[in-house]
Design a protein around this motif. Structure first.
Motif, PDB file in Angstrom:
ATOM      1  N   PRO A 185      11.008 -18.808   4.247  1.00 28.58           N
ATOM      2  CA  PRO A 185      10.815 -18.337   3.117  1.00 28.58           C
ATOM      3  C   PRO A 185       9.183 -18.447   2.676  1.00 28.58           C
ATOM      4  O   PRO A 185       8.683 -19.299   3.008  1.00 28.58           O
ATOM      5  CB  PRO A 185      11.484 -19.508   2.068  1.00 28.58           C
ATOM      6  N   VAL A 186       8.920 -17.301   2.072  1.00 29.28           N
ATOM      7  CA  VAL A 186       7.345 -17.436   1.859  1.00 29.28           C
ATOM      8  C   VAL A 186       6.986 -17.985   0.203  1.00 29.28           C
ATOM      9  O   VAL A 186       7.694 -17.864  -0.633  1.00 29.28           O
ATOM     10  CB  VAL A 186       6.749 -15.908   1.898  1.00 29.28           C
ATOM     11  N   VAL A 187       6.004 -19.034   0.408  1.00 31.13           N
ATOM     12  CA  VAL A 187       5.765 -19.646  -0.798  1.00 31.13           C
ATOM     13  C   VAL A 187       4.638 -19.379  -1.345  1.00 31.13           C
ATOM     14  O   VAL A 187       4.329 -19.694  -2.601  1.00 31.13           O
ATOM     15  CB  VAL A 187       6.077 -21.179  -0.571  1.00 31.13           C
ATOM     16  N   LYS A 188       3.480 -18.699  -0.858  1.00 32.11           N
ATOM     17  CA  LYS A 188       2.115 -18.520  -1.066  1.00 32.11           C
ATOM     18  C   LYS A 188       1.731 -17.358  -0.716  1.00 32.11           C
ATOM     19  O   LYS A 188       1.855 -16.777   0.788  1.00 32.11           O
ATOM     20  CB  LYS A 188       1.310 -19.693  -0.887  1.00 32.11           C
ATOM     21  N   ALA A 189       0.669 -16.673  -1.152  1.00 28.62           N
ATOM     22  CA  ALA A 189       0.021 -15.329  -0.693  1.00 28.62           C
ATOM     23  C   ALA A 189      -1.409 -15.584  -1.016  1.00 28.62           C
ATOM     24  O   ALA A 189      -1.761 -16.141  -2.472  1.00 28.62           O
ATOM     25  CB  ALA A 189       0.399 -14.093  -1.123  1.00 28.62           C
ATOM     26  N   THR A 190      -2.280 -15.322  -0.083  1.00 30.91           N
ATOM     27  CA  THR A 190      -4.008 -15.437  -0.220  1.00 30.91           C
ATOM     28  C   THR A 190      -4.537 -14.232  -0.343  1.00 30.91           C
ATOM     29  O   THR A 190      -3.939 -13.583   0.395  1.00 30.91           O
ATOM     30  CB  THR A 190      -4.585 -16.568   0.420  1.00 30.91           C
ATOM     31  N   GLU A 191      -5.452 -14.076  -1.130  1.00 29.98           N
ATOM     32  CA  GLU A 191      -6.137 -12.828  -0.907  1.00 29.98           C
ATOM     33  C   GLU A 191      -7.820 -12.833  -1.107  1.00 29.98           C
ATOM     34  O   GLU A 191      -8.234 -13.723  -1.748  1.00 29.98           O
ATOM     35  CB  GLU A 191      -5.923 -11.692  -2.267  1.00 29.98           C
ATOM     36  N   LEU A 192      -8.391 -12.072  -0.163  1.00 34.10           N
ATOM     37  CA  LEU A 192      -9.815 -12.210  -0.293  1.00 34.10           C
ATOM     38  C   LEU A 192     -10.073 -10.777  -0.639  1.00 34.10           C
ATOM     39  O   LEU A 192      -9.954  -9.744  -0.220  1.00 34.10           O
ATOM     40  CB  LEU A 192     -10.379 -12.432   0.942  1.00 34.10           C
ATOM     41  N   VAL A 193     -11.015 -10.335  -1.820  1.00 28.99           N
ATOM     42  CA  VAL A 193     -11.375  -9.426  -2.489  1.00 28.99           C
ATOM     43  C   VAL A 193     -12.760  -9.012  -1.789  1.00 28.99           C
ATOM     44  O   VAL A 193     -13.586  -9.882  -2.266  1.00 28.99           O
ATOM     45  CB  VAL A 193     -11.107  -9.242  -3.771  1.00 28.99           C
ATOM     46  N   GLY A 194     -13.215  -7.680  -1.189  1.00 26.79           N
ATOM     47  CA  GLY A 194     -14.456  -7.500  -1.054  1.00 26.79           C
ATOM     48  C   GLY A 194     -14.692  -5.899  -1.278  1.00 26.79           C
ATOM     49  O   GLY A 194     -13.924  -5.399  -1.881  1.00 26.79           O
ATOM     50  N   SER A 195     -15.757  -5.561  -0.746  1.00 26.64           N
ATOM     51  CA  SER A 195     -16.220  -4.001  -0.994  1.00 26.64           C
ATOM     52  C   SER A 195     -16.944  -3.758   0.326  1.00 26.64           C
ATOM     53  O   SER A 195     -17.677  -4.559   0.740  1.00 26.64           O
ATOM     54  CB  SER A 195     -17.046  -3.722  -2.243  1.00 26.64           C
ATOM     55  N   ARG A 196     -16.927  -2.452   0.629  1.00 30.65           N
ATOM     56  CA  ARG A 196     -17.545  -1.651   1.684  1.00 30.65           C
ATOM     57  C   ARG A 196     -17.792  -0.467   1.941  1.00 30.65           C
ATOM     58  O   ARG A 196     -16.978   0.024   0.734  1.00 30.65           O
ATOM     59  CB  ARG A 196     -17.301  -2.466   3.022  1.00 30.65           C
ATOM     60  N   SER A 197     -18.496   0.208   2.634  1.00 26.51           N
ATOM     61  CA  SER A 197     -18.485   1.944   2.667  1.00 26.51           C
ATOM     62  C   SER A 197     -17.105   2.129   3.199  1.00 26.51           C
ATOM     63  O   SER A 197     -16.814   1.778   4.473  1.00 26.51           O
ATOM     64  CB  SER A 197     -19.727   2.149   3.524  1.00 26.51           C
ATOM     65  N   ALA A 198     -16.645   3.228   2.732  1.00 25.11           N
ATOM     66  CA  ALA A 198     -15.427   3.734   3.489  1.00 25.11           C
ATOM     67  C   ALA A 198     -15.774   4.564   4.913  1.00 25.11           C
ATOM     68  O   ALA A 198     -16.720   5.112   4.957  1.00 25.11           O
ATOM     69  CB  ALA A 198     -14.921   5.161   2.483  1.00 25.11           C
ATOM     70  N   THR A 199     -14.917   4.397   5.648  1.00 26.18           N
ATOM     71  CA  THR A 199     -14.855   4.899   7.009  1.00 26.18           C
ATOM     72  C   THR A 199     -14.619   6.671   6.930  1.00 26.18           C
ATOM     73  O   THR A 199     -14.384   6.807   5.819  1.00 26.18           O
ATOM     74  CB  THR A 199     -13.918   4.549   7.808  1.00 26.18           C
ATOM     75  N   SER A 200     -14.990   7.152   7.787  1.00 21.97           N
ATOM     76  CA  SER A 200     -14.710   8.783   7.604  1.00 21.97           C
ATOM     77  C   SER A 200     -13.153   9.058   7.501  1.00 21.97           C
ATOM     78  O   SER A 200     -12.914   9.785   6.700  1.00 21.97           O
ATOM     79  CB  SER A 200     -15.455   9.427   8.877  1.00 21.97           C
ATOM     80  N   THR A 201     -12.436   8.339   8.250  1.00 20.64           N
ATOM     81  CA  THR A 201     -10.912   8.391   8.095  1.00 20.64           C
ATOM     82  C   THR A 201     -10.534   8.010   6.737  1.00 20.64           C
ATOM     83  O   THR A 201      -9.658   8.805   6.289  1.00 20.64           O
ATOM     84  CB  THR A 201     -10.400   7.604   9.196  1.00 20.64           C
ATOM     85  N   GLU A 202     -10.977   6.955   6.312  1.00 18.14           N
ATOM     86  CA  GLU A 202     -10.431   6.467   4.821  1.00 18.14           C
ATOM     87  C   GLU A 202     -10.840   7.787   3.882  1.00 18.14           C
ATOM     88  O   GLU A 202     -10.471   7.791   2.907  1.00 18.14           O
ATOM     89  CB  GLU A 202     -11.177   5.218   4.593  1.00 18.14           C
TER      90      GLU A 202
END
Length: 251
Positions: A185-202
């Motif tokens: 059973p999963v009881v927690k989710a953690t998130e780190l939010v950031g920004s960067r430049s898109a790769t060519s594929t993205e």
């Protein structure tokens, strides 16, 4: 005191201001290279660099054989980050009137592979240990909205009914329901939010310019004893999506 900005930056800033103020409307053509050269007494290289800055910031895009045009930067919607929504395949609120309208679809491909060092660290396993890597592309009206890559340790799922996130009796059920089915059973989710430049594929997948800013969310799911069962990277265009957090305060 004179303007100390480089000429290319001054051109880019002037054009950005015209776009923000509606002088250059969405869909209209950016002045041509020759027009910009005359207006700013600048060289080809300086003008081209200014236009590249605009494209990288998401203000403009080139259309082959036609020129460079102002792009639509209005928000598509909000990516919901709540306890109820964070585990869903695509938790989003689309703005009324958005051109990116439901139905929402996604495509996924799963491959067993070795964990890259940064992913192994997030999962608490050894580099090269086997994981199930699933790559997602979320679409609305056949337009890409969001990319995601998920990794799960095969030491936990191999030989079970949930080894493939998008196949079997628990397909598309989300991390919590899938891992609960195998006694984790999963009881927690953690998130780190950031920004960067898109790769060519993205940038190709998301329909933006290479180098344009994207929002990246590192999400990790934990059991009660701290074991990590999944980690993922979510990538979306920073100019089209906002993050919407619902924070409940105790009593």
């Amino acid at each position: 005191m004179g303007d100390s900005r480089p000429v290319y930056q001054r051109i880019a800033d002037d054009l950005r201001q015209q776009i923000d103020e509606g002088v250059l409307a969405v869909g209209s053509r950016i002045p041509s290279r020759s027009e910009l050269k005359r207006t700013y007494a600048a060289s080809d290289q300086t003008v081209d660099r200014a236009v590249r800055v605009l494209k990288a910031a998401g203000y403009a895009e080139g259309q082959f054989g036609r020129g460079v045009f102002v792009t639509d930067r209005s928000p598509v919607g909000s990516l919901l980050r709540t306890g109820e929504a964070v585990d869903s395949p695509f938790a989003a609120r689309l703005l009324a009137g958005s051109s990116a309208a439901p139905p929402l679809l996604w495509e996924a491909t799963s491959t067993a592979t070795g964990a890259p060092p940064r992913i192994a660290e997030r999962l608490g396993i050894g580099a090269g240990d086997r994981v199930m890597c699933t790559r997602y592309e979320y679409l609305a009206d056949r337009r890409p909205l969001q990319l995601a890559t998920s990794w799960e340790p095969l030491a936990l799922t191999e030989g079970t009914e949930v080894v493939f996130p998008e196949r079997g009796p628990y397909a598309r059920r989300g991390v919590r329901e899938r891992f609960a089915a195998i006694g984790l059973p999963v009881v927690k989710a953690t998130e780190l939010v950031g920004s960067r430049s898109a790769t060519s594929t993205e940038s190709q997948a998301l329909g933006c310019s290479p180098g344009q800013c994207v929002t990246v969310i590192e999400r990790t799911h934990h059991t009660a004893d701290g074991q990590v069962v999944e980690t993922s990277d979510i990538v979306l265009r920073a100019d089209r999506w906002r993050l919407e957090y619902h924070i409940a305060f105790p009593g």
